[in-house]
Design an enzyme around this catalytic site. Structure first.
Site, PDB file in Angstrom:
ATOM      1  N   GLY A  90       0.840  -1.208  -0.162  1.00 54.54           N
ATOM      2  CA  GLY A  90       0.022  -0.129   0.001  1.00 54.54           C
ATOM      3  C   GLY A  90       0.866   1.262  -0.083  1.00 54.54           C
ATOM      4  O   GLY A  90       1.960   1.132  -0.172  1.00 54.54           O
ATOM      5  N   GLU A 182      -5.033  -0.450   7.149  1.00 50.76           N
ATOM      6  CA  GLU A 182      -5.491  -1.728   6.930  1.00 50.76           C
ATOM      7  C   GLU A 182      -4.650  -2.569   7.763  1.00 50.76           C
ATOM      8  O   GLU A 182      -5.107  -3.913   8.190  1.00 50.76           O
ATOM      9  CB  GLU A 182      -5.304  -2.255   5.487  1.00 50.76           C
ATOM     10  CG  GLU A 182      -6.531  -1.725   4.556  1.00 50.76           C
ATOM     11  CD  GLU A 182      -5.902  -0.251   4.114  1.00 50.76           C
ATOM     12  OE1 GLU A 182      -4.934   0.167   4.250  1.00 50.76           O
ATOM     13  OE2 GLU A 182      -6.791   0.608   3.580  1.00 50.76           O
ATOM     14  N   ASP A 205       3.293  10.347   1.080  1.00 52.39           N
ATOM     15  CA  ASP A 205       3.297  11.467   1.807  1.00 52.39           C
ATOM     16  C   ASP A 205       3.695  11.638   3.033  1.00 52.39           C
ATOM     17  O   ASP A 205       4.040  10.632   3.667  1.00 52.39           O
ATOM     18  CB  ASP A 205       1.612  11.968   1.526  1.00 52.39           C
ATOM     19  CG  ASP A 205       0.864  11.066   2.319  1.00 52.39           C
ATOM     20  OD1 ASP A 205       0.488  10.086   2.119  1.00 52.39           O
ATOM     21  OD2 ASP A 205       0.357  11.428   3.539  1.00 52.39           O
TER      22      ASP A 205
HETATM   23  N1  HPA Z   1      -3.184   8.509   6.361  1.00 49.60           N
HETATM   24  C1  HPA Z   1      -3.781   7.367   6.181  1.00 49.60           C
HETATM   25  N2  HPA Z   1      -3.427   6.272   5.248  1.00 49.60           N
HETATM   26  C2  HPA Z   1      -2.710   6.878   4.060  1.00 49.60           C
HETATM   27  C3  HPA Z   1      -2.101   8.115   4.127  1.00 49.60           C
HETATM   28  C4  HPA Z   1      -2.429   8.955   5.466  1.00 49.60           C
HETATM   29  O1  HPA Z   1      -1.981  10.044   5.417  1.00 49.60           O
HETATM   30  N3  HPA Z   1      -1.343   8.251   3.241  1.00 49.60           N
HETATM   31  C5  HPA Z   1      -1.274   6.943   2.551  1.00 49.60           C
HETATM   32  N4  HPA Z   1      -2.295   6.197   3.230  1.00 49.60           N
END
Ligand code: HPA
Length: 235
Positions: A90, A182, A205
């Site tokens: 993911g 998850e 991010d």
């Molecule tokens: N929060 C939750 N799930 C995520 C995030 C996030 O900032 N970035 C990628 N998956």
């Protein structure tokens, strides 16, 4: 036999499976990494494929976002299709200041703010943990290939948009690397069903630094992370 959420014949899935959230990612992984991949289910647009990787049977199927969705698909894959080793691939949001965009995180544990897994063992603060065998295989593969793997705890949250802005810095202060939605559910289902699981995620991010990857970089780093997952499954 088909399940409420998967329409595929018996034996349609390999014992090993990669689990992205996004159905288009499942397609891209099947096209890019697998040989002779065939679509085996598409109920609700949740695409699943089976083919081979380096001559071994390998499946990939989307889970959708969040623990309620991911635990439906993983439970059915394990109980009805005999899936034994599940690796979620993911994206995660970085929260630890040491993490860089594009790093790959392997979750050695998953905290959660969700009530979902607490329902399994009332009165216990359950530790959501991966298969050590898979975790070690991922770490060994990354060491050998130079992949930027970071191993540590993540937060599996029910919320993408955190209502409490202090939660992320408090968790980072406890060494938590990243947030996603998850892993804790996957780890609890795998433990309860007696199979192996691991979550690896690319840092798309950084929640605290306010940085994010552009689309092309996102794809490149995602592919690097899938290589770590496949490396772990084929050691
Ligand atoms: N929060 C939750 N799930 C995520 C995030 C996030 O900032 N970035 C990628 N998956």
């Amino acid at each position: 036999m088909p399940t409420p959420h998967i329409s595929a014949p018996d034996g349609a899935f390999a014992p090993d499976i990669l689990l992205p959230g996004d159905p288009r990612r499942a397609t891209r992984i099947a096209e890019t990494f697998l040989d002779d991949a065939e679509l085996v289910t598409e109920v609700r647009g949740i695409l699943g494929y089976t083919g081979t990787y380096q001559g071994r049977p390998m499946s990939v199927m989307a889970t959708g976002m969040g623990m309620p969705s991911a635990t439906i698909y993983t439970t059915e894959l394990i109980r009805h299709y005999g899936v034994k080793r599940l690796v979620r691939v993911g994206t995660v949001g970085g929260i630890h200041m040491d993490l860089q965009l594009g790093d790959v995180v392997a979750a050695s544990s998953a905290h959660t703010d969700s009530a979902m897994t607490a329902q399994r063992l009332p009165g216990v603060h359950y530790s959501h943990a991966p298969s050590f065998t898979l975790l070690r295989a991922a770490a060994d593969h990354a060491d050998e290939t130079g992949a930027p793997l970071r191993v540590g705890p993540v937060l599996t949250s029910d919320a993408f948009y955190q209502p409490d802005e202090t939660l992320v810095p408090r968790l980072a202060a406890y060494g938590t690397l990243a947030v996603e939605m998850e892993a804790a559910g996957l780890y609890a289902v795998a433990a309860a069903e007696g199979v192996e699981a691991l979550m690896v995620g690319t840092v798309s991010d950084h929640v605290v630094k306010g940085e994010f990857l552009e689309a092309d970089e996102r794809e490149r780093t995602f592919a690097a992370m899938v290589s770590v997952a496949l490396g772990a499954l084929t050691r």
